[in-house]
Design an enzyme around this catalytic site. Sequence first.
Site, PDB file in Angstrom:
ATOM      1  N   HIS A   1       3.718   7.385  -6.915  1.00 11.31           N
ATOM      2  CA  HIS A   1       2.514   6.716  -6.430  1.00 11.31           C
ATOM      3  C   HIS A   1       2.813   5.259  -6.051  1.00 11.31           C
ATOM      4  CE1 HIS A   1      -1.797   5.148  -7.252  1.00 11.31           C
ATOM      5  NE2 HIS A   1      -1.683   5.545  -6.003  1.00 11.31           N
TER       6      HIS A   1
ATOM      7  N   SER B   1      -2.989   9.625  -5.186  1.00  9.81           N
ATOM      8  CA  SER B   1      -3.426   8.561  -6.093  1.00  9.81           C
ATOM      9  C   SER B   1      -4.192   9.118  -7.276  1.00  9.81           C
ATOM     10  CB  SER B   1      -4.273   7.527  -5.349  1.00  9.81           C
ATOM     11  OG  SER B   1      -5.073   8.116  -4.393  1.00  9.81           O
TER      12      SER B   1
ATOM     13  N   ASN C   1      -4.921   2.919 -11.017  1.00  5.82           N
ATOM     14  CA  ASN C   1      -6.231   3.324 -10.497  1.00  5.82           C
ATOM     15  C   ASN C   1      -7.259   3.530 -11.609  1.00  5.82           C
ATOM     16  OD1 ASN C   1      -5.691   3.078  -7.830  1.00  5.82           O
ATOM     17  ND2 ASN C   1      -5.265   5.241  -7.458  1.00  5.82           N
TER      18      ASN C   1
ATOM     19  N   GLU D   1       4.434   4.191  -9.502  1.00  3.03           N
ATOM     20  CA  GLU D   1       4.190   4.996 -10.704  1.00  3.03           C
ATOM     21  C   GLU D   1       4.895   6.338 -10.507  1.00  3.03           C
ATOM     22  OE1 GLU D   1      -0.260   3.433 -12.063  1.00  3.03           O
ATOM     23  OE2 GLU D   1      -0.132   5.129 -10.706  1.00  3.03           O
TER      24      GLU D   1
HETATM   25  N1  3HC Z   1       4.246  -6.309   5.803  1.00  4.09           N
HETATM   26  C1  3HC Z   1       4.697  -7.576   5.917  1.00  4.09           C
HETATM   27  N2  3HC Z   1       3.922  -8.656   5.688  1.00  4.09           N
HETATM   28  C2  3HC Z   1       2.649  -8.421   5.326  1.00  4.09           C
HETATM   29  C3  3HC Z   1       2.109  -7.122   5.171  1.00  4.09           C
HETATM   30  C4  3HC Z   1       2.969  -6.029   5.432  1.00  4.09           C
HETATM   31  N3  3HC Z   1       2.551  -4.781   5.340  1.00  4.09           N
HETATM   32  N4  3HC Z   1       0.821  -7.215   4.801  1.00  4.09           N
HETATM   33  C5  3HC Z   1       0.528  -8.518   4.713  1.00  4.09           C
HETATM   34  N5  3HC Z   1       1.628  -9.258   5.036  1.00  4.09           N
HETATM   35  C6  3HC Z   1       1.752 -10.695   5.112  1.00  4.09           C
HETATM   36  C7  3HC Z   1       0.434 -11.339   5.542  1.00  4.09           C
HETATM   37  O1  3HC Z   1       0.244 -11.274   6.937  1.00  4.09           O
HETATM   38  C8  3HC Z   1       0.622 -12.741   5.031  1.00  4.09           C
HETATM   39  O2  3HC Z   1       1.442 -13.428   5.955  1.00  4.09           O
HETATM   40  P1  3HC Z   1       0.959 -14.830   6.617  1.00  4.09           P
HETATM   41  O3  3HC Z   1       1.086 -15.809   5.499  1.00  4.09           O
HETATM   42  O4  3HC Z   1       1.943 -15.038   7.717  1.00  4.09           O
HETATM   43  O5  3HC Z   1      -0.437 -14.612   7.077  1.00  4.09           O
HETATM   44  C9  3HC Z   1       1.407 -12.528   3.742  1.00  4.09           C
HETATM   45  O6  3HC Z   1       1.992 -11.215   3.810  1.00  4.09           O
HETATM   46  C10 3HC Z   1       0.511 -12.547   2.510  1.00  4.09           C
HETATM   47  O7  3HC Z   1       0.172 -13.829   2.247  1.00  4.09           O
HETATM   48  P2  3HC Z   1      -1.261 -14.228   1.636  1.00  4.09           P
HETATM   49  O8  3HC Z   1      -1.164 -15.658   1.241  1.00  4.09           O
HETATM   50  O9  3HC Z   1      -2.350 -13.808   2.559  1.00  4.09           O
HETATM   51  O10 3HC Z   1      -1.479 -13.288   0.414  1.00  4.09           O
HETATM   52  P3  3HC Z   1      -1.021 -13.218  -1.094  1.00  4.09           P
HETATM   53  O11 3HC Z   1      -0.074 -14.259  -1.493  1.00  4.09           O
HETATM   54  O12 3HC Z   1      -2.281 -13.034  -1.885  1.00  4.09           O
HETATM   55  O13 3HC Z   1      -0.223 -11.818  -1.142  1.00  4.09           O
HETATM   56  C11 3HC Z   1      -0.752  -9.536  -1.534  1.00  4.09           C
HETATM   57  C12 3HC Z   1      -0.744 -10.699  -0.545  1.00  4.09           C
HETATM   58  C13 3HC Z   1       0.676  -9.222  -1.990  1.00  4.09           C
HETATM   59  C14 3HC Z   1      -1.306  -8.307  -0.814  1.00  4.09           C
HETATM   60  C15 3HC Z   1      -1.625  -9.933  -2.796  1.00  4.09           C
HETATM   61  O14 3HC Z   1      -2.870 -10.424  -2.369  1.00  4.09           O
HETATM   62  C16 3HC Z   1      -1.869  -8.775  -3.732  1.00  4.09           C
HETATM   63  O15 3HC Z   1      -1.053  -8.466  -4.574  1.00  4.09           O
HETATM   64  N6  3HC Z   1      -3.058  -8.158  -3.605  1.00  4.09           N
HETATM   65  C17 3HC Z   1      -3.447  -7.035  -4.432  1.00  4.09           C
HETATM   66  C18 3HC Z   1      -3.052  -5.759  -3.751  1.00  4.09           C
HETATM   67  C19 3HC Z   1      -3.309  -4.555  -4.612  1.00  4.09           C
HETATM   68  O16 3HC Z   1      -3.931  -4.613  -5.659  1.00  4.09           O
HETATM   69  N7  3HC Z   1      -2.833  -3.398  -4.145  1.00  4.09           N
HETATM   70  C20 3HC Z   1      -3.051  -2.150  -4.845  1.00  4.09           C
HETATM   71  C21 3HC Z   1      -4.322  -1.499  -4.421  1.00  4.09           C
HETATM   72  S1  3HC Z   1      -4.568   0.048  -5.275  1.00  4.09           S
HETATM   73  C22 3HC Z   1      -3.597   1.132  -4.441  1.00  4.09           C
HETATM   74  O17 3HC Z   1      -2.990   0.846  -3.458  1.00  4.09           O
HETATM   75  C23 3HC Z   1      -3.530   2.517  -5.010  1.00  4.09           C
HETATM   76  C24 3HC Z   1      -4.211   3.522  -4.168  1.00  4.09           C
HETATM   77  O18 3HC Z   1      -3.962   4.788  -4.734  1.00  4.09           O
HETATM   78  C25 3HC Z   1      -5.708   3.328  -4.085  1.00  4.09           C
END
Ligand code: 3HC
Length: 388
Positions: free
Chosen positions: A149, A128, A200, A161
Amino acid sequence: MIECDHRMDKIANVTVLGSGTMGHGIAQIAAMAGFNVHLRDVEQRFLDNAMDKIKWSLNKLVEKNKMTKESFEQTLSRLVPLVDLKEGLKNADLVIEAVPEDLSLKRIVYKEVSAYADPKTLFASNTSTLPISEMANLTDRPGSFIGLHFFNPPQLMKLVEVIRGHKTDQSTVDTLMAFVQDIGKSPVLVQKDVAGFIVNRIFIPLVHEALFCKERDGVTYEEIDAAMKSKLGFPMGIFELADYTGLDVVNKASQEMHQRDENVINPHPLVEKLFEQKKFGQKTGEGFYSYTSDKYERKDLVQADALSFDPIAMLAVASNNAGWLLSNGVCSRPDLENALRLGMGLKKELLATAQEIGTKRIIDKLYELSDKYGKFYSPDPYLLQLAD
Ligand code: 3HC
């Protein structure tokens, strides 16, 4: 040193090294897309845990009718977890490394992998924040090395990325851009290997800024998170997201980014303190918030809490880092917004929100903060130009 005089036209077999949060997700999506996948880790118990998580995720997709029971079985049949590295690299066309972010560990891994992998095997790192060119030089094939990434959770986030190192061949870039599309993701080519790449560079400094806002404005985690969601279009609050990503990951990324470029981040000591206390967020049950499970768990944020916090400093810091990416030619404005939408789920374009709220107001805030807290907050020329 291996000369890259070939063009890998077809990737069929993928080896993922490291079965943690990102590794298991990357292996899962590659297998879902029809690739044969070896998932390798150093101990069987890590692999067992990873396979549990993969099954949980696949079950979720079946429950939601996003996958048939038949593809569930086929996906699992294409996925082989193993500990033996030599066996794991057999017939690999592409190796995706997702081991912990420690350059001395990566040095050992790449030495072994260079020795065992076929000369034609392409190498990609899911790092990352570590410099891609430096990592490429740990291998015997810098021309065939690239940064790929992914974002957490890789099963749901569309962005990858793609970062070229100084020596990455164009054929490697072309093959990997096509591969990312083949696994159902959207690639964004990062033009320069800068600290934090695109997403990031926005996300990590915001975690620290949110902690400063909490102190300066006397607000709660919940109030900041509710405002990030309802006023800035974030799908998760920033503390919620940091806990979900893992404070071990956020802390390491913060240190690496700060070391590469001290103007990219204004470090708040609590991130490191929580890391030292092993409060990594959701995976350990406690971070900024408490959790009952190590699987996906959300906080109940109340929209009314958003009224207590004006996220202008958060928007100012995010827009300023976005401005830096644009004035330094790391990406175009459409690629920046695309990356934030697909990698962080932003529901509104960041710079459009900044313009809506007023670029002049944001710049005034940055001047106020830079007078008090130093040059991290100095407005970037891109923002100044946007306000003209
Ligand atoms: N596989 C399958 N389903 C999954 C899952 C996975 N790995 N993880 C979560 N789900 C499911 C949940 O259980 C939930 O199902 P449910 O409704 O049955 O409980 C569903 O997906 C998500 O529904 P929610 O209504 O809870 O959530 P959202 O509509 O908000 O969507 C999200 C979830 C897509 C994670 C959204 O919140 C999002 O985009 N969040 C931001 C994530 C982000 O910014 N990620 C990047 C972080 S930085 C990074 O990773 C870089 C690193 O280098 C640090």
